[in-house]
Enzyme design. Structure first.
Site, short mmCIF file in Angstrom:
data_model
loop_
_atom_site.label_atom_id
_atom_site.label_comp_id
_atom_site.label_asym_id
_atom_site.label_seq_id
_atom_site.Cartn_x
_atom_site.Cartn_y
_atom_site.Cartn_z
N LYS A 9 45.91 44.85 35.48
CA LYS A 9 46.28 45.60 36.68
C LYS A 9 47.34 46.65 36.37
CE LYS A 9 45.10 41.72 39.79
NZ LYS A 9 45.64 40.77 40.81
N TYR A 49 37.58 43.78 46.33
CA TYR A 49 38.38 42.80 47.09
C TYR A 49 37.82 42.61 48.51
CZ TYR A 49 42.03 42.41 43.49
OH TYR A 49 42.74 42.14 42.33
N ASN A 112 50.82 40.35 39.87
CA ASN A 112 50.42 39.22 39.02
C ASN A 112 49.54 39.61 37.83
OD1 ASN A 112 47.99 39.54 40.31
ND2 ASN A 112 48.01 37.56 41.36
N HIS A 115 43.40 40.30 36.70
CA HIS A 115 42.31 39.75 37.50
C HIS A 115 41.31 39.07 36.59
CE1 HIS A 115 38.93 39.47 40.32
NE2 HIS A 115 38.19 39.88 39.31
N GLU A 126 30.64 41.34 39.25
CA GLU A 126 31.79 42.21 38.99
C GLU A 126 31.60 43.01 37.70
OE1 GLU A 126 35.29 39.72 39.19
OE2 GLU A 126 35.12 39.49 41.36
P1 DAT Z 1 43.16 35.72 42.09
O1 DAT Z 1 43.66 37.08 41.68
O2 DAT Z 1 43.95 34.62 41.42
O3 DAT Z 1 41.67 35.55 41.91
P2 DAT Z 1 42.60 35.93 44.94
O4 DAT Z 1 41.23 36.36 44.57
O5 DAT Z 1 42.74 34.81 45.92
O6 DAT Z 1 43.46 35.55 43.65
O7 DAT Z 1 43.40 37.16 45.55
C1 DAT Z 1 43.27 38.44 44.94
C2 DAT Z 1 44.64 39.05 44.86
O8 DAT Z 1 45.14 39.26 46.19
C3 DAT Z 1 45.69 38.17 44.18
O9 DAT Z 1 45.69 38.34 42.79
C4 DAT Z 1 46.95 38.65 44.81
C5 DAT Z 1 46.54 39.02 46.23
N1 DAT Z 1 46.78 37.91 47.16
C6 DAT Z 1 45.99 36.82 47.36
N2 DAT Z 1 46.52 36.01 48.27
C7 DAT Z 1 47.66 36.59 48.69
C8 DAT Z 1 48.69 36.27 49.62
N3 DAT Z 1 48.63 35.14 50.34
N4 DAT Z 1 49.72 37.13 49.76
C9 DAT Z 1 49.80 38.26 49.04
N5 DAT Z 1 48.87 38.63 48.13
C10 DAT Z 1 47.83 37.83 47.96
MG MG Z 2 40.08 36.39 42.90
#
Ligand code: DAT
Ligand code: MG
Length: 151
Positions: A9, A49, A112, A115, A126
């Site tokens: 990212k 997303y 974070n 991805h 993807e």
């Molecule tokens: P991951 O990246 O571990 O697959 P995800 O697909 O649930 O996690 O979410 C995609 C991204 O969205 C994640 O890396 C950070 C953001 N995100 C997810 N849940 C969030 C939350 N509750 N508050 C803020 N950002 C969030």
């Molecule tokens: Mg995810």
């Protein structure tokens, strides 16, 4: 063979951690079959997303992922999706175990670093969302026999 999409990212690129992040997947044994340095368009971010559309963090998530260059990597390997997720660590860096990318290198969910696809089906989808067929390289690594047990 199973495929997963990895994204370094914008924070990973800006912090000079691209090499460190890719190194961990390479060292794990996953085989790189595609890689490029791009800016993600808002349209592609909204597609990538889509599952988060409508959630309170969605606008900030799209702003973040489109805020600077990223490195997109297609990886192949046995259990590539789960192995890469384990190497990445939990979504919330304060819950990510030490030894994972997020557990070692990140502090906040909105920064974070990386991805990784979350299911085998999403891995395929993807990779195809980010790479044209002619951008993927089918190749045999000279080390494959030391990483993939022939069956
Ligand atoms: P991951 O990246 O571990 O697959 P995800 O697909 O649930 O996690 O979410 C995609 C991204 O969205 C994640 O890396 C950070 C953001 N995100 C997810 N849940 C969030 C939350 N509750 N508050 C803020 N950002 C969030
Ligand atoms: Mg995810």
């Amino acid at each position: 063979m199973e495929r997963t999409l990895i994204i370094v990212k914008p924070d990973g690129v800006q912090r000079g951690l691209t090499g460190e992040i890719i190194r961990r997947f390479e060292a794990r044994g996953l085989r790189i079959i595609g890689m490029k340095f791009i800016l993600m368009s808002r349209a592609l971010a909204e597609k990538h997303y889509a599952v988060h559309i409508g959630k309170p963090f969605f606008p900030a998530l799209v702003d973040y992922i489109t805020s600077g260059p990223i490195v997109v990597i297609a990886l192949e390997g046995t259990n590539a999706v789960q192995c890469a997720r384990n190497t990445i660590g939990a979504t919330k860096p304060h819950e990510a175990l030490a030894g994972t990318i997020r557990g070692d290198l990140a502090l906040e969910i909105g920064r974070n670093l990386v991805h990784g696809s979350d299911s085998v089906d999403n891995g395929k989808l993807e990779v195809d969302n980010f790479f044209a067929q002619d951008e993927l390289v089918q190749w045999a690594r000279s080390t494959d026999g030391w990483i993939f047990e022939a069956r």
